[in-house]
Design a protein around this motif. Structure first.
Motif, PDB file in Angstrom:
ATOM      1  N   MET A   1      44.025  87.220  69.572  1.00 35.40           N
ATOM      2  CA  MET A   1      43.124  87.896  68.640  1.00 35.40           C
ATOM      3  C   MET A   1      43.201  89.425  68.825  1.00 35.40           C
ATOM      4  SD  MET A   1      40.951  87.344  66.229  1.00 35.40           S
ATOM      5  CE  MET A   1      39.783  88.317  65.337  1.00 35.40           C
ATOM      6  N   HIS A   2      43.109  89.823  70.131  1.00 32.15           N
ATOM      7  CA  HIS A   2      43.164  91.242  70.469  1.00 32.15           C
ATOM      8  C   HIS A   2      44.513  91.838  70.063  1.00 32.15           C
ATOM      9  CE1 HIS A   2      42.255  94.858  72.767  1.00 32.15           C
ATOM     10  NE2 HIS A   2      43.487  94.795  73.247  1.00 32.15           N
ATOM     11  N   VAL A   3      45.597  91.055  70.306  1.00 29.79           N
ATOM     12  CA  VAL A   3      46.947  91.529  69.989  1.00 29.79           C
ATOM     13  C   VAL A   3      47.114  91.659  68.472  1.00 29.79           C
ATOM     14  CG1 VAL A   3      49.407  90.989  70.166  1.00 29.79           C
ATOM     15  CG2 VAL A   3      47.892  90.556  72.096  1.00 29.79           C
ATOM     16  N   ILE A   4      46.567  90.676  67.720  1.00 29.96           N
ATOM     17  CA  ILE A   4      46.664  90.726  66.253  1.00 29.96           C
ATOM     18  C   ILE A   4      45.937  91.963  65.732  1.00 29.96           C
ATOM     19  CG2 ILE A   4      46.005  89.567  64.084  1.00 29.96           C
ATOM     20  CD1 ILE A   4      46.332  86.903  65.606  1.00 29.96           C
ATOM     21  N   ALA A   5      44.729  92.197  66.268  1.00 24.50           N
ATOM     22  CA  ALA A   5      43.932  93.373  65.835  1.00 24.50           C
ATOM     23  C   ALA A   5      44.691  94.651  66.150  1.00 24.50           C
ATOM     24  CB  ALA A   5      42.582  93.358  66.537  1.00 24.50           C
ATOM     25  N   LYS A   6      45.278  94.697  67.347  1.00 24.67           N
ATOM     26  CA  LYS A   6      45.996  95.904  67.773  1.00 24.67           C
ATOM     27  C   LYS A   6      47.145  96.217  66.806  1.00 24.67           C
ATOM     28  CE  LYS A   6      48.852  97.627  71.542  1.00 24.67           C
ATOM     29  NZ  LYS A   6      49.364  97.409  72.881  1.00 24.67           N
TER      30      LYS A   6
ATOM     31  N   SER B   1      42.198 104.351  66.853  1.00 24.82           N
ATOM     32  CA  SER B   1      42.325 105.346  67.924  1.00 24.82           C
ATOM     33  C   SER B   1      42.240 104.694  69.297  1.00 24.82           C
ATOM     34  CB  SER B   1      41.252 106.421  67.785  1.00 24.82           C
ATOM     35  OG  SER B   1      39.993 105.817  67.914  1.00 24.82           O
ATOM     36  N   LYS B   2      41.502 103.583  69.368  1.00 27.60           N
ATOM     37  CA  LYS B   2      41.372 102.895  70.663  1.00 27.60           C
ATOM     38  C   LYS B   2      42.748 102.397  71.123  1.00 27.60           C
ATOM     39  CE  LYS B   2      39.356  98.933  72.895  1.00 27.60           C
ATOM     40  NZ  LYS B   2      38.904  97.571  72.654  1.00 27.60           N
ATOM     41  N   PHE B   3      43.474 101.775  70.187  1.00 32.03           N
ATOM     42  CA  PHE B   3      44.788 101.246  70.560  1.00 32.03           C
ATOM     43  C   PHE B   3      45.780 102.380  70.833  1.00 32.03           C
ATOM     44  CE2 PHE B   3      42.950  97.808  67.871  1.00 32.03           C
ATOM     45  CZ  PHE B   3      42.739  96.926  68.907  1.00 32.03           C
TER      46      PHE B   3
END
Lengths: 278, 254
Positions: free
Chosen positions: A1-6, B81-83
């Motif tokens: 989920m985090h990777v998809i959002a990133k 910006s966080k990423f």
């Protein structure tokens, strides 16, 4: 989920920040090389050649650099003087609010105000006439739409100086320069030495990146020279857009060549300057 | 120069543009060499602020565009910006964010106008908003990159260690901490959109008449009094935002 959002957000960033610039530069480059557009005649460098030997382009670039250089020199000088001499006034009291007020006026409005102030029939001319200093409109010097860009420089100084005062005031306190100055004096430095050897170098060094970006912002400005500039000497944005919007279709590929050239020049300049600073 | 005299002179210099614009917006018949207009009246304001007038429609359109841009950019750039901030290629990403500024927005618009025309987006509010996003969104990212730091990263990990999920991390920790930065980003991107002229003119092909375009139109028509009035309208939202900024955001930071 985090990777998809990133990856979703990074893709959005590329789509909205990187792709438009590449697409714009790409189209301008193809047009200037005769590979697209209404004058599509197959690959040619004739438009680039004509642009590069065009004296007006180099005059326009030189004029833009001159405006930015004079503006930044005066604005930096005024802001440093104000912060070094009267720095506390911008930290507390009503000036700490008032100094932000000029930032609420867009370039269009400040340009309009400058015109009303500096034009031959403007406020200064009227005050001069009422005070008996002028006998006629013609006695007042040409300060707007002039070939030296006095009106443009004045307007940019009006915009830049409050911004730089705020910037230097914040740096002065964040970098604890008051203590550095006291230390330098304890070690025997005289007041001018403290200002020229300690305070000003630190302020300029810490604000270098912002000053470079503001310099580029002034060089690329459009609204102010459009309102206050002259036809004989144009800043680069006005020069390029006027070339693009002329009825002569032969001017369009040259305007795109100039856009690509100017864009690449600025990008290289800023990467070099900001890179060196870091 | 004494401190008192310095403050007085600087205050006059700062307030003079506002005074000149206010006087002109209330004036009529300003023939040379009179210092003030011959007639003072509220008629300019009355005529131009009627609900159906061009100016009130431009005011509503400008407010709509700027609020939508500021809201969308604040939300999107906060997460982006966080990423970017925690990426190993942080500096390269940020360089991309600076590029739209190095390239003058009006020249960027001239190079992009072809695509907007081909896609049928030129001359529409949506097209203008999309074009403004190209400038405002990277700026939002730049504003927030100063916000994300190691301390926040540790806080986020602490919430996860204590059993909090991603939703709780954002709603209970990160968003409350980011309140000041979110407001600053909203204000700054609102102003970018509100002040924009060249890009709006080229992508809007004259059909999208925001307030900045109205000022230019009145100046070109040599209508000094309406131009002054439109200028004051342009300055009001930024002044309100400045007041809110000083009143709430700076207080929270302190």
């Amino acid at each position: 989920m985090h990777v998809i959002a990133k990856y979703s957000y990074l893709t959005l960033f590329i789509l909205l920040a990187g792709v438009p610039l590449l697409a714009g530069l790409g189209y301008a480059l193809l047009y200037s090389l005769g590979l697209t557009g209404v004058l599509n005649e197959g690959f040619t460098i004739v438009h680039w050649y004509k642009s590069l030997i065009n004296r007006s382009l180099w005059q326009s670039l030189g004029f833009s650099f001159y405006i930015a250089f004079i503006t930044m020199s005066i604005a930096i000088g005024l802001a440093l003087w104000a912060v070094v001499r009267q720095g506390e006034a911008f930290r507390s009291g009503y000036l700490s609010f008032l100094i932000y007020l000029p930032l609420t006026l867009p370039a269009t409005v400040i340009g309009f105000y400058s015109f009303q102030l500096l034009a031959k029939s403007g406020l200064l001319s009227r005050l001069g006439f009422q005070a008996g200093l002028l006998n006629d409109l013609a006695d007042f010097p040409v300060l707007v739409n002039d070939s030296w860009g006095v009106g443009i420089i004045f307007t940019h100084i009006c915009m830049a100086t409050p911004f730089l005062i705020i910037l230097f005031t914040n740096l002065y306190h964040n970098e604890n320069l008051k203590s550095f100055a006291a230390l330098a004096q304890t070690l025997g430095a005289r007041a001018p030495q403290v200002i020229w050897r300690v305070i000003i170098p630190v302020l300029l060094q810490k604000s270098f990146a912002t000053l470079v970006l503001y310099f580029v912002f002034v060089m690329s400005s459009y609204e102010i020279p459009l309102l206050l500039g002259s036809q004989s000497r144009q800043m680069i944005s006005v020069f390029t857009i006027e070339k693009l919007q002329r009825f002569n279709l032969q001017d369009i590929p040259q305007a795109y060549a100039i856009s690509v050239l100017y864009g690449m020049l600025l990008i290289i300049l800023v990467i070099k300057l900001l890179g060196r600073n870091k | 120069m004494s401190k008192y005299l310095f403050k007085i002179i600087l205050s006059i210099i700062i307030l003079l543009p506002f005074a000149v614009l206010a006087v002109l917006s209330l004036g009529r018949n300003w023939a040379f060499p009179a210092v003030l207009p011959a007639v003072f009246t509220f008629d300019n304001w009355r005529v131009l602020l009627l609900a159906q007038s061009d100016l009130s429609q431009s005011l509503a359109l400008s407010l709509f565009i700027s609020i939508v841009i500021a809201t969308a950019v604040t939300i999107a750039s906060f997460f982006t910006s966080k990423f970017i901030s925690f990426s190993p290629w942080r500096r390269r990403w940020l360089l991309i964010a600076y590029f739209p500024y190095m390239f003058a927005p009006v020249i960027l618009a001239a190079c992009l106008q072809y695509y907007f025309l081909r896609l049928g987006w030129a001359g529409s509010a949506g097209g203008v908003m999309l074009a403004q996003l190209f400038i405002a969104y990277p700026f939002g990212v730049i504003i927030f990159t100063g916000f994300w730091n190691e301390r926040l990263h540790n806080m986020e990990q602490l919430v996860a260690t204590l059993g909090g999920n991603a939703w709780q991390t954002y709603t209970r920790v990160l968003l409350p901490v980011a309140k000041g930065a979110l407001l600053i980003c909203f204000f700054q991107t609102f102003l970018i959109s509100w002040f924009e002229y060249g890009l709006t003119r080229l992508i809007g092909v004259g059909k999208i008449q925001t307030l900045t375009l109205k000022v230019f139109q009145y100046v070109n028509e040599a209508n000094v009094f309406y131009a002054a009035l439109a200028s004051i309208l342009l300055a009001v939202p930024p002044i309100v935002l400045l007041w809110l900024n000083k009143r709430y955001v700076f207080v929270n930071f302190n």
